[in-house]
Design a protein around this motif. Structure first.
Motif, mmCIF file in Angstrom:
data_model
loop_
_atom_site.group_PDB
_atom_site.id
_atom_site.type_symbol
_atom_site.label_atom_id
_atom_site.label_comp_id
_atom_site.label_asym_id
_atom_site.label_seq_id
_atom_site.Cartn_x
_atom_site.Cartn_y
_atom_site.Cartn_z
ATOM 1 N N ILE A 97 1.075 -1.283 -0.113
ATOM 2 C CA ILE A 97 0.195 -0.099 0.086
ATOM 3 C C ILE A 97 0.956 1.219 -0.104
ATOM 4 N N ASP A 98 1.809 1.239 0.774
ATOM 5 C CA ASP A 98 2.982 2.391 0.989
ATOM 6 C C ASP A 98 3.540 2.545 -0.442
ATOM 7 N N SER A 99 4.037 1.485 -1.245
ATOM 8 C CA SER A 99 4.455 1.586 -2.458
ATOM 9 C C SER A 99 3.598 2.075 -3.567
ATOM 10 N N VAL A 100 2.327 1.903 -3.481
ATOM 11 C CA VAL A 100 1.300 2.298 -4.417
ATOM 12 C C VAL A 100 1.199 3.713 -4.201
ATOM 13 N N VAL A 101 1.170 4.061 -2.935
ATOM 14 C CA VAL A 101 1.042 5.593 -2.528
ATOM 15 C C VAL A 101 2.193 6.337 -3.004
ATOM 16 N N GLN A 102 3.300 5.578 -2.927
ATOM 17 C CA GLN A 102 4.483 6.390 -3.485
ATOM 18 C C GLN A 102 4.520 6.657 -4.959
ATOM 19 N N PHE A 103 4.329 5.451 -5.455
ATOM 20 C CA PHE A 103 4.064 5.553 -7.006
ATOM 21 C C PHE A 103 3.177 6.522 -7.489
ATOM 22 N N VAL A 104 2.027 6.627 -6.863
ATOM 23 C CA VAL A 104 1.049 7.647 -7.256
ATOM 24 C C VAL A 104 1.423 9.111 -7.081
ATOM 25 N N THR A 105 2.155 9.241 -5.879
ATOM 26 C CA THR A 105 2.610 10.785 -5.599
ATOM 27 C C THR A 105 3.772 11.057 -6.476
ATOM 28 N N VAL A 106 4.686 9.964 -6.944
ATOM 29 C CA VAL A 106 5.473 10.330 -8.124
ATOM 30 C C VAL A 106 5.079 10.862 -9.315
ATOM 31 N N ILE A 107 3.786 9.970 -9.835
ATOM 32 C CA ILE A 107 3.047 10.442 -10.859
ATOM 33 C C ILE A 107 2.609 11.751 -10.957
ATOM 34 N N GLY A 108 2.057 12.133 -9.605
ATOM 35 C CA GLY A 108 1.577 13.486 -9.537
ATOM 36 C C GLY A 108 2.431 14.432 -9.916
ATOM 37 N N PHE A 109 3.678 14.256 -9.307
ATOM 38 C CA PHE A 109 4.853 14.997 -9.732
ATOM 39 C C PHE A 109 5.235 15.247 -10.816
ATOM 40 N N ALA A 110 5.465 14.233 -11.503
ATOM 41 C CA ALA A 110 6.064 14.207 -12.783
ATOM 42 C C ALA A 110 5.062 14.604 -14.003
ATOM 43 N N ILE A 111 3.668 13.993 -13.974
ATOM 44 C CA ILE A 111 2.933 14.690 -15.206
ATOM 45 C C ILE A 111 2.373 16.084 -14.835
ATOM 46 N N PRO A 112 2.630 16.848 -16.090
ATOM 47 C CA PRO A 112 2.478 18.431 -15.763
ATOM 48 C C PRO A 112 0.851 18.480 -15.511
ATOM 49 N N GLY A 113 0.330 19.527 -15.410
ATOM 50 C CA GLY A 113 -0.980 19.574 -14.973
ATOM 51 C C GLY A 113 -1.816 19.828 -16.134
ATOM 52 N N PHE A 114 -1.453 20.551 -17.305
ATOM 53 C CA PHE A 114 -2.124 20.897 -18.414
ATOM 54 C C PHE A 114 -2.385 19.371 -19.105
#
Length: 313
Positions: free
Chosen positions: A127-144
Motif C-alpha cells: 500500500i505504501d509502495s502504491v501511494v509512493q508511486f501515485v505521488t511520483v506520478i502526480g509530481f511528474a505529469i504536468p497539470g495541463f
C-alpha cells in the motif's frame, strides 16, 4: 494569541507593499510606449504625447507609483487604460472563477492527501509502495497534460462534462459544479502528491514517539490515537506545505483556465500584461498578494492552535 496575529498581520502588510513596489517598477521599466499601443500606430506623435500626459505616463516612476498608491489606499484601483473598465469590477468578476477552482483544488488535495498519507504510514508494504508511486506520478505529469486527458476521456468520449466554459453558482449550482469539477481535478494532482508525502513522513515520525506507545498501553484504539493525537502533532508541517501549494495553485490556475477556457484571473493577467495595462496588472497583483497573506495568516493561526510553541516564534 492576539500579539501573534498582529505580528503576522503587520508582516503581511509590509509584504504587500514590497510586492507592489517591485511589480510597479518592473511594469514601468518594461512598459514601452503604452500610449502608442492604446491609440494605434496611425496616431500622431502629438496625440500620443497628450494621451501619455493624460495617463500620467510622462511623470517619473516615483510620482506615478505614489499616485497609484494613494488611490489604492482609498480603495480606488483605477480604470483600465484600454477599456476604461474599473479595475475593481474587472478583477472581482474574474476572481470568483479562479478562487472556485483554487479553493476546490486545495480542499480536495487536503482530504485526499491526508487519507493517502495516513494509509501509507499505517499500512506500509505494498500500500505504501502504491501511494509512493501515485505521488511520483502526480509530481511528474504536468497539470495541463492531465487536463487534456480529462477533457478527452470525460468530456469528449463519455460526455459527462463539458469540455470548456464556466457557469456561475448563482445561475445554476449544479452547472457550476459540473464546470469546475475537471479543472479542480487537474489542478489537484501535484498538490496531492506534495501534501501526501509530507503527511506520510509526519505520521511515521509521530507513530515512533513514546506518547503513542503510552496511549496504546492505556487501551486506546489505534484509530483513536492516530486521528485524535498523531494527526494533531503531524498537522503543523502538513498545513505549511498546504499553504505553499495554495500559492502554487494560484499560478497553476493560469494554464488550467486556458485549457478549459475559464474566464478567470489567469486569462485577464495574460491579456493585461501583453497589452501593458498597468492598472489591471497591479490590481491583480495586489489582490493576489492579499489573498496569499490572508491564507498564510489563517495557516499560522491554525498551526498556533495545534502547537502553542508556534506563537512564540
Amino acid at each position: 494569541m492576539l500579539p501573534f496575529v498582529l505580528r503576522r498581520l503587520a508582516s503581511g502588510v509590509v509584504l504587500v507593499f514590497v510586492i507592489s513596489v517591485i511589480a510597479y517598477t518592473l511594469l514601468y521599466l518594461g512598459g514601452g510606449d503604452i500610449a502608442r499601443r492604446i491609440l494605434g500606430q496611425s496616431a500622431t506623435q502629438e496625440t500620443v504625447d497628450q494621451k501619455a500626459a493624460e495617463l500620467g505616463l510622462d511623470q517619473p516612476l516615483f510620482a506615478q507609483f505614489w499616485d497609484w498608491l494613494t488611490s489604492a489606499l482609498q480603495g480606488d484601483l483605477g480604470r483600465s487604460w484600454f477599456t476604461g473598465q474599473l479595475v475593481a469590477t474587472g478583477v472581482s468578476g474574474r476572481l470568483a472563477v479562479t478562487l472556485s477552482i483554487v479553493i476546490g483544488a486545495t480542499l480536495v488535495s487536503a482530504i485526499v492527501a491526508v487519507v493517502l498519507g495516513v494509509l501509507a504510514a499505517r499500512r506500509g508494504g505494498w500500500i505504501d509502495s502504491v501511494v509512493q508511486f501515485v505521488t511520483v506520478i502526480g509530481f511528474a505529469i504536468p497539470g495541463f497534460l492531465i487536463a487534456l486527458y480529462l477533457v478527452l476521456i470525460f468530456a469528449i468520449n463519455l460526455h459527462w462534462f463539458k469540455a470548456t466554459g464556466y457557469i456561475p453558482f448563482t445561475t445554476s449550482p449544479s452547472g457550476w459544479v459540473a464546470s469546475v469539477t475537471l479543472p479542480i481535478i487537474a489542478l489537484s494532482f501535484a498538490a496531492i502528491a506534495a501534501v501526501a508525502q509530507q503527511v506520510r513522513g509526519s505520521v511515521l515520525d509521530a507513530l515512533s514517539r513514546d506518547y503513542v506507545r503510552t496511549l496504546r498501553s492505556r487501551g486506546l484504539s489505534m484509530n483513536r490515537v492516530v486521528y485524535k493525537h498523531v494527526l494533531r502533532n503531524a498537522g503543523g508541517p502538513a498545513l505549511a506545505i498546504l499553504a505553499l501549494q495554495f500559492i502554487g495553485l494560484l499560478g497553476g490556475a493560469i494554464i488550467i483556465e486556458r485549457v478549459f477556457a475559464l474566464p478567470g484571473l489567469g486569462q485577464l493577467t495574460v491579456e493585461a500584461t501583453s497589452a501593458g495595462d498597468i492598472p489591471i496588472v497591479m490590481g491583480i497583483v495586489i489582490v493576489t498578494a492579499i489573498i496569499v497573506v490572508v491564507v498564510n495568516l489563517l495557516i499560522d493561526i491554525a498551526q498556533a492552535a495545534l502547537n502553542p510553541k508556534v506563537r512564540l516564534s
